[in-house]
Motif scaffolding. Structure first.
Motif, PDB file in Angstrom:
ATOM      1  N   ALA A  49       0.842  -1.193   0.000  1.00  0.00           N
ATOM      2  CA  ALA A  49       0.000   0.000   0.000  1.00  0.00           C
ATOM      3  C   ALA A  49       0.877   1.243   0.000  1.00  0.00           C
ATOM      4  CB  ALA A  49      -0.915   0.023   1.224  1.00  0.00           C
ATOM      5  N   SER A  50       0.333   2.316  -0.539  1.00  0.00           N
ATOM      6  CA  SER A  50       1.052   3.587  -0.531  1.00  0.00           C
ATOM      7  C   SER A  50       0.066   4.721  -0.312  1.00  0.00           C
ATOM      8  CB  SER A  50       1.819   3.791  -1.837  1.00  0.00           C
ATOM      9  OG  SER A  50       0.930   3.865  -2.937  1.00  0.00           O
ATOM     10  N   THR A  52      -0.063   9.174  -0.683  1.00  0.00           N
ATOM     11  CA  THR A  52       0.611  10.406  -1.079  1.00  0.00           C
ATOM     12  C   THR A  52       0.521  11.445   0.029  1.00  0.00           C
ATOM     13  OG1 THR A  52      -1.346  11.424  -2.046  1.00  0.00           O
ATOM     14  CG2 THR A  52      -0.070   9.931  -3.457  1.00  0.00           C
ATOM     15  N   SER A  56      -4.030  10.433  -0.952  1.00  0.00           N
ATOM     16  CA  SER A  56      -4.502   9.431  -1.905  1.00  0.00           C
ATOM     17  C   SER A  56      -3.806   8.102  -1.629  1.00  0.00           C
ATOM     18  CB  SER A  56      -4.222   9.878  -3.338  1.00  0.00           C
ATOM     19  OG  SER A  56      -4.946  11.052  -3.640  1.00  0.00           O
ATOM     20  N   THR A  57      -4.584   7.029  -1.695  1.00  0.00           N
ATOM     21  CA  THR A  57      -4.055   5.710  -1.344  1.00  0.00           C
ATOM     22  C   THR A  57      -4.120   4.747  -2.521  1.00  0.00           C
ATOM     23  OG1 THR A  57      -6.212   5.016  -0.511  1.00  0.00           O
ATOM     24  CG2 THR A  57      -4.669   5.947   1.087  1.00  0.00           C
ATOM     25  N   ASN A  58      -3.261   3.740  -2.445  1.00  0.00           N
ATOM     26  CA  ASN A  58      -3.206   2.696  -3.457  1.00  0.00           C
ATOM     27  C   ASN A  58      -2.907   1.387  -2.740  1.00  0.00           C
ATOM     28  OD1 ASN A  58      -3.002   1.613  -6.175  1.00  0.00           O
ATOM     29  ND2 ASN A  58      -0.823   1.424  -5.770  1.00  0.00           N
ATOM     30  N   TYR A  59      -3.609   0.325  -3.143  1.00  0.00           N
ATOM     31  CA  TYR A  59      -3.438  -0.966  -2.477  1.00  0.00           C
ATOM     32  C   TYR A  59      -3.211  -2.085  -3.485  1.00  0.00           C
ATOM     33  CZ  TYR A  59      -5.501   1.297   1.636  1.00  0.00           C
ATOM     34  OH  TYR A  59      -5.763   2.136   2.686  1.00  0.00           O
ATOM     35  N   ASP A  61      -4.102  -5.638  -4.904  1.00  0.00           N
ATOM     36  CA  ASP A  61      -5.401  -6.298  -4.963  1.00  0.00           C
ATOM     37  C   ASP A  61      -5.572  -7.306  -3.832  1.00  0.00           C
ATOM     38  OD1 ASP A  61      -5.580  -6.447  -8.621  1.00  0.00           O
ATOM     39  OD2 ASP A  61      -6.139  -4.869  -7.199  1.00  0.00           O
ATOM     40  N   LYS A  64      -6.783  -5.378  -0.585  1.00  0.00           N
ATOM     41  CA  LYS A  64      -7.901  -4.421  -0.630  1.00  0.00           C
ATOM     42  C   LYS A  64      -9.049  -4.907   0.239  1.00  0.00           C
ATOM     43  CE  LYS A  64      -7.108  -2.310  -5.155  1.00  0.00           C
ATOM     44  NZ  LYS A  64      -7.569  -2.205  -6.561  1.00  0.00           N
TER      45      LYS A  64
END
Length: 121
Positions: A49-50, A52, A56-59, A61, A64
């Motif tokens: 995961a990240s 900003t 804003s997040t990103n995971y 799959d 999630k």
């Protein structure tokens, strides 16, 4: 020089929860992105995961709906709340940051030393 200190790893049963923390210290102007990666035995390191600087997040799959990344900019700390853990989540978890130093126009990166997460079935 920037140091990252991780904590919160350990042994947990499947279905349990853990919260990882990673605090940054040292000389930097600001922190841009913060994230967590993991590496299981015999596998490549992968992004979990990240987040900003704007939130804003990103995971991946695979996590999630189970993992939540967050950050406290006042404390220069990133967190990873891990719920509904599975044996396949077993890995060494590394935090990393992208940061800026005064007087440079190139973003720099730093990695933590890693913390072990083991999920038993």
């Amino acid at each position: 020089q920037v140091q990252l200190v991780e904590s919160g790893g350990g042994l947990v049963q499947a279905g349990g929860s853990l919260r990882l923390s990673c605090a940054a210290s040292g000389t930097f102007l600001s922190i841009d992105a913060m994230g967590w990666h993991r590496q299981a035995p015999g596998k490549q390191r992968e992004l979990v995961a990240s987040i900003t600087s704007g939130g804003s997040t990103n995971y991946a799959d695979s996590v999630k709906g189970r993992f939540t990344i967050s950050r406290d900019n006042a404390k220069n700390t990133v967190y990873l709340q891990m719920n509904s853990l599975k044996p396949e989540d077993t890995a060494v978890y590394y935090c990393n940051i992208v940061y800026w130093r005064a007087g440079t126009s190139i973003a720099l990166g730093s990695w933590g030393q890693g913390t072990q997460v083991t999920v038993s079935s």
